[in-house]
Design a protein around this motif. Structure first.
Motif, PDB file in Angstrom:
ATOM      1  N   UNK A  21       0.816  -1.225   0.000  1.00  0.00           N
ATOM      2  CA  UNK A  21       0.000   0.000   0.000  1.00  0.00           C
ATOM      3  C   UNK A  21       0.845   1.270   0.000  1.00  0.00           C
ATOM      4  N   UNK A  22       2.128   1.172  -0.240  1.00  0.00           N
ATOM      5  CA  UNK A  22       2.977   2.360  -0.228  1.00  0.00           C
ATOM      6  C   UNK A  22       2.365   3.456  -1.093  1.00  0.00           C
ATOM      7  N   UNK A  23       2.247   4.647  -0.525  1.00  0.00           N
ATOM      8  CA  UNK A  23       1.763   5.812  -1.258  1.00  0.00           C
ATOM      9  C   UNK A  23       2.938   6.333  -2.089  1.00  0.00           C
ATOM     10  N   UNK A  29      11.176  10.599  -4.304  1.00  0.00           N
ATOM     11  CA  UNK A  29      12.480  11.103  -3.895  1.00  0.00           C
ATOM     12  C   UNK A  29      13.032  10.501  -2.609  1.00  0.00           C
ATOM     13  N   UNK A  30      12.313   9.581  -2.014  1.00  0.00           N
ATOM     14  CA  UNK A  30      12.727   8.994  -0.738  1.00  0.00           C
ATOM     15  C   UNK A  30      13.594   7.765  -0.966  1.00  0.00           C
ATOM     16  N   UNK A  31      14.672   7.684  -0.219  1.00  0.00           N
ATOM     17  CA  UNK A  31      15.563   6.525  -0.226  1.00  0.00           C
ATOM     18  C   UNK A  31      15.853   6.240   1.241  1.00  0.00           C
ATOM     19  N   UNK A  32      15.108   5.300   1.824  1.00  0.00           N
ATOM     20  CA  UNK A  32      15.199   5.087   3.268  1.00  0.00           C
ATOM     21  C   UNK A  32      14.805   3.671   3.644  1.00  0.00           C
ATOM     22  N   UNK A  51      12.626   2.906  -2.069  1.00  0.00           N
ATOM     23  CA  UNK A  51      13.544   3.462  -3.071  1.00  0.00           C
ATOM     24  C   UNK A  51      12.800   3.491  -4.398  1.00  0.00           C
ATOM     25  N   UNK A  52      12.958   4.567  -5.144  1.00  0.00           N
ATOM     26  CA  UNK A  52      12.338   4.698  -6.471  1.00  0.00           C
ATOM     27  C   UNK A  52      10.826   4.467  -6.414  1.00  0.00           C
ATOM     28  N   UNK A  53      10.177   5.008  -5.386  1.00  0.00           N
ATOM     29  CA  UNK A  53       8.728   4.931  -5.198  1.00  0.00           C
ATOM     30  C   UNK A  53       8.224   3.495  -5.117  1.00  0.00           C
ATOM     31  N   UNK A  54       9.067   2.604  -4.626  1.00  0.00           N
ATOM     32  CA  UNK A  54       8.692   1.200  -4.418  1.00  0.00           C
ATOM     33  C   UNK A  54       9.164   0.785  -3.028  1.00  0.00           C
ATOM     34  N   UNK A  55       8.529  -0.250  -2.495  1.00  0.00           N
ATOM     35  CA  UNK A  55       8.857  -0.714  -1.156  1.00  0.00           C
ATOM     36  C   UNK A  55       9.151  -2.208  -1.191  1.00  0.00           C
ATOM     37  N   UNK A 110       3.112   7.599   4.124  1.00  0.00           N
ATOM     38  CA  UNK A 110       3.700   6.546   3.299  1.00  0.00           C
ATOM     39  C   UNK A 110       2.859   5.278   3.305  1.00  0.00           C
ATOM     40  N   UNK A 111       2.340   4.924   4.493  1.00  0.00           N
ATOM     41  CA  UNK A 111       1.587   3.686   4.671  1.00  0.00           C
ATOM     42  C   UNK A 111       0.223   4.003   5.287  1.00  0.00           C
ATOM     43  N   UNK A 112      -0.763   4.350   4.472  1.00  0.00           N
ATOM     44  CA  UNK A 112      -2.081   4.694   5.024  1.00  0.00           C
ATOM     45  C   UNK A 112      -2.734   3.499   5.722  1.00  0.00           C
TER      46      UNK A 112
END
Length: 124
Positions: A21-23, A29-32, A51-55, A110-112
């Motif tokens: 469900x990653x938003x 732009x997040x790398x974490x 990373x790269x809008x994927x989880x 990020x995780x609704x």
């Protein structure tokens, strides 16, 4: 330690569902790496690598996490089901964190929480 099979399964369904469900807009732009440390029956350590809008989800400890969230299994379930908020759990001392505060503050975006339909499926 003996684990209740239904709690164990529920926790893993909820955690894997979070990764799915990653938003993607919130993750731009997040790398974490966010590590959830869940205590109690069915608990464990779960790392969400964004990373790269994927989880990507992995189970087990990660020393390279940018943020670590520590809570009980029940608190995690309550957060996922929308029965409490991260702020409320934190102020009730049911949720502790280490690491990047800005990242911690984004987790709810990020995780609704689960929708009512998803909650019904998880409960069955």
């Amino acid at each position: 330690m003996t684990q209740n099979a239904s709690t164990y399964d529920l926790v893993r369904r909820l955690v894997s569902g979070m990764a799915n469900r990653l938003n993607k807009d919130a993750a731009a732009g997040l790398d974490a790496i966010i590590l959830f440390v869940l205590s109690g029956d069915g608990g464990g350590e779960f790392a969400f690598e964004i990373r790269d809008q994927a989880c990507t989800l992995s189970e087990g400890p990660r020393s390279d996490a940018n943020a670590t969230m520590k809570m009980s299994v029940q608190t995690c379930i309550d957060l996922a089901m929308g029965r409490t908020t991260g702020s409320k759990a934190f102020y009730q001392r049911k949720l502790k964190f280490n690491g990047d505060l800005n990242l911690v503050m984004k987790i709810h975006k990020l995780f609704p929480s689960l929708s009512p339909e998803e909650r019904a499926l998880q409960s069955s």
